[in-house]
Design an enzyme around this catalytic site. Structure first.
Site, PDB file in Angstrom:
ATOM      1  N   SER A  57     -60.648-104.492  47.501  1.00  0.00           N
ATOM      2  CA  SER A  57     -60.918-103.983  46.155  1.00  0.00           C
ATOM      3  C   SER A  57     -61.389-105.121  45.249  1.00  0.00           C
ATOM      4  O   SER A  57     -61.735-104.875  44.100  1.00  0.00           O
ATOM      5  CB  SER A  57     -59.636-103.393  45.573  1.00  0.00           C
ATOM      6  N   TYR A  59     -57.275-100.888  43.020  1.00  0.00           N
ATOM      7  CA  TYR A  59     -57.171 -99.630  43.769  1.00  0.00           C
ATOM      8  C   TYR A  59     -55.752 -99.061  43.683  1.00  0.00           C
ATOM      9  O   TYR A  59     -55.540 -97.868  43.828  1.00  0.00           O
ATOM     10  CB  TYR A  59     -57.470 -99.869  45.264  1.00  0.00           C
ATOM     11  N   CYS A 111     -57.398-105.062  52.529  1.00  0.00           N
ATOM     12  CA  CYS A 111     -56.738-104.545  51.334  1.00  0.00           C
ATOM     13  C   CYS A 111     -55.616-103.639  51.812  1.00  0.00           C
ATOM     14  O   CYS A 111     -55.871-102.681  52.560  1.00  0.00           O
ATOM     15  CB  CYS A 111     -57.765-103.752  50.527  1.00  0.00           C
ATOM     16  N   GLU A 150     -57.909-110.780  39.147  1.00  0.00           N
ATOM     17  CA  GLU A 150     -59.338-110.433  39.073  1.00  0.00           C
ATOM     18  C   GLU A 150     -59.991-110.989  37.811  1.00  0.00           C
ATOM     19  O   GLU A 150     -61.188-111.184  37.783  1.00  0.00           O
ATOM     20  CB  GLU A 150     -59.521-108.909  39.112  1.00  0.00           C
ATOM     21  N   CYS A 203     -49.874-107.233  49.378  1.00  0.00           N
ATOM     22  CA  CYS A 203     -51.176-107.086  48.714  1.00  0.00           C
ATOM     23  C   CYS A 203     -51.942-108.370  48.991  1.00  0.00           C
ATOM     24  O   CYS A 203     -51.382-109.472  48.835  1.00  0.00           O
ATOM     25  CB  CYS A 203     -50.982-106.897  47.212  1.00  0.00           C
ATOM     26  N   THR A 204     -53.189-108.237  49.405  1.00  0.00           N
ATOM     27  CA  THR A 204     -53.927-109.434  49.829  1.00  0.00           C
ATOM     28  C   THR A 204     -54.313-110.341  48.650  1.00  0.00           C
ATOM     29  O   THR A 204     -54.752-111.467  48.860  1.00  0.00           O
ATOM     30  CB  THR A 204     -55.177-109.060  50.642  1.00  0.00           C
TER      31      THR A 204
HETATM   32  N1  DGL Z   1     -55.939-106.576  47.615  1.00  0.00           N
HETATM   33  C1  DGL Z   1     -55.521-105.220  47.377  1.00  0.00           C
HETATM   34  C2  DGL Z   1     -54.328-104.899  48.276  1.00  0.00           C
HETATM   35  O1  DGL Z   1     -54.095-105.604  49.230  1.00  0.00           O
HETATM   36  C3  DGL Z   1     -55.316-104.986  45.934  1.00  0.00           C
HETATM   37  C4  DGL Z   1     -55.157-103.564  45.596  1.00  0.00           C
HETATM   38  C5  DGL Z   1     -55.619-103.164  44.259  1.00  0.00           C
HETATM   39  O2  DGL Z   1     -56.808-103.289  43.991  1.00  0.00           O
HETATM   40  O3  DGL Z   1     -54.782-102.665  43.510  1.00  0.00           O
HETATM   41  O4  DGL Z   1     -53.633-103.951  48.106  1.00  0.00           O
END
Ligand code: DGL
Length: 262
Positions: free
Chosen positions: A11, A42, A73, A151, A183-184
């Site tokens: 995302s 997301y 993600c 972000e 969460c990455t």
């Molecule tokens: N890097 C996404 C994950 O691992 C972030 C999710 C998001 O955009 O909220 O969930």
């Protein structure tokens, strides 16, 4: 086909934490990275929306000729990978919070998981906890606001520090000895997290495991790139390319974040 790129999407810029591990383990591979930053986070979206974005990202990477897709993600992995696997023939790799190793190794029988709402509320996370964390107290915490701050380049802001203390102190009070990053985006916060949780808490993310899994699948499918030609690493982002560029500059001068209208 072997020389075709690995496609990775997230995302936003969080999947770069996965990209780094894949690139380290598989330096011979061409890679295309897509950051859908315009639609981040997301984690606050409905399952239907997350599936819609994941389809769009996958189609983009397939047009670039990708031989395998890594969904870097957790939120898209837990909500959309089933759909992607049913509808596309290339191998699709998903990330998964490291609940299993945390549960297996916890001495206090109490582990914390910090993830987005979309991941924590997913069936897949529930099933993983049921399967691997029986008898373990899993303390779930939604990291509301963290992805948006990352972000927008505010990793080292006081807003970030305050949120991290707010989310982690209740876990520390319950004596967690493992903190799972679901969460990455969150591995970018590891230096700060370490200062808050101290040495007694082990922080786990999924980067290395996903890189290994990607290698195993490429080997199985006979898709590993053995060519000695110069490798291409492409990075596309549809909002704030300068923020992705900063992260890229931190580990490799010369990688360029390209702005997309997407
Ligand atoms: N890097 C996404 C994950 O691992 C972030 C999710 C998001 O955009 O909220 O969930």
């Amino acid at each position: 086909m072997k020389e075709n790129p690995i496609g990775i999407f997230d995302s936003g810029i969080g999947g770069i934490t996965i990209y780094k591990e894949i690139h380290k383990l598989l330096p011979n591979e061409n890679i295309v990275y897509l950051a859908d930053s315009k639609n981040a986070p997301y984690g606050e979206k409905s399952k239907e929306e997350i599936i819609k974005f994941s389809i769009k990202n996958t189609e983009f990477l397939l047009k670039k000729g990708c031989k395998i897709i890594v969904v870097a993600c957790n939120t898209a992995s837990t909500n959309a990978v089933k759909y992607l696997r049913e509808n596309y023939s290339v191998p699709i790799i998903r990330v998964q919070p490291a609940i299993k190793p945390a549960a297996l190794n916890s001495k206090t029988k109490t582990v914390g998981i910090l993830a987005t709402k979309g991941t924590l509320k997913s069936d897949l996370l529930f099933e993983t906890s049921q399967k691997f964390a029986q008898g373990i107290n899993v303390i779930e915490q939604i990291g509301e606001g963290l992805v948006s701050l990352i972000e927008s380049g505010k990793i080292h802001s006081s807003e970030m520090t305050n949120l991290l203390y707010k989310y982690l102190q209740p876990m520390l009070d319950k004596n967690i000895d493992f903190l799972v990053l679901g969460c990455t985006h969150y591995p970018f916060l590891i230096p700060q997290l370490k200062k808050i949780v101290g040495e007694k808490v082990t922080i786990l993310d999924s980067g290395k495991a996903i890189a290994k899994q990607t290698k195993v699948i490429l080997e199985q499918e006979n898709l590993l790139n053995n060519s000695s030609a110069k490798k291409m690493q492409s990075f596309y982002v549809n909002k704030h390319p300068e923020i992705l560029q900063n992260f890229l500059d931190d580990f490799h001068k010369g990688f360029i974040a390209e702005k997309l209208n997407f």
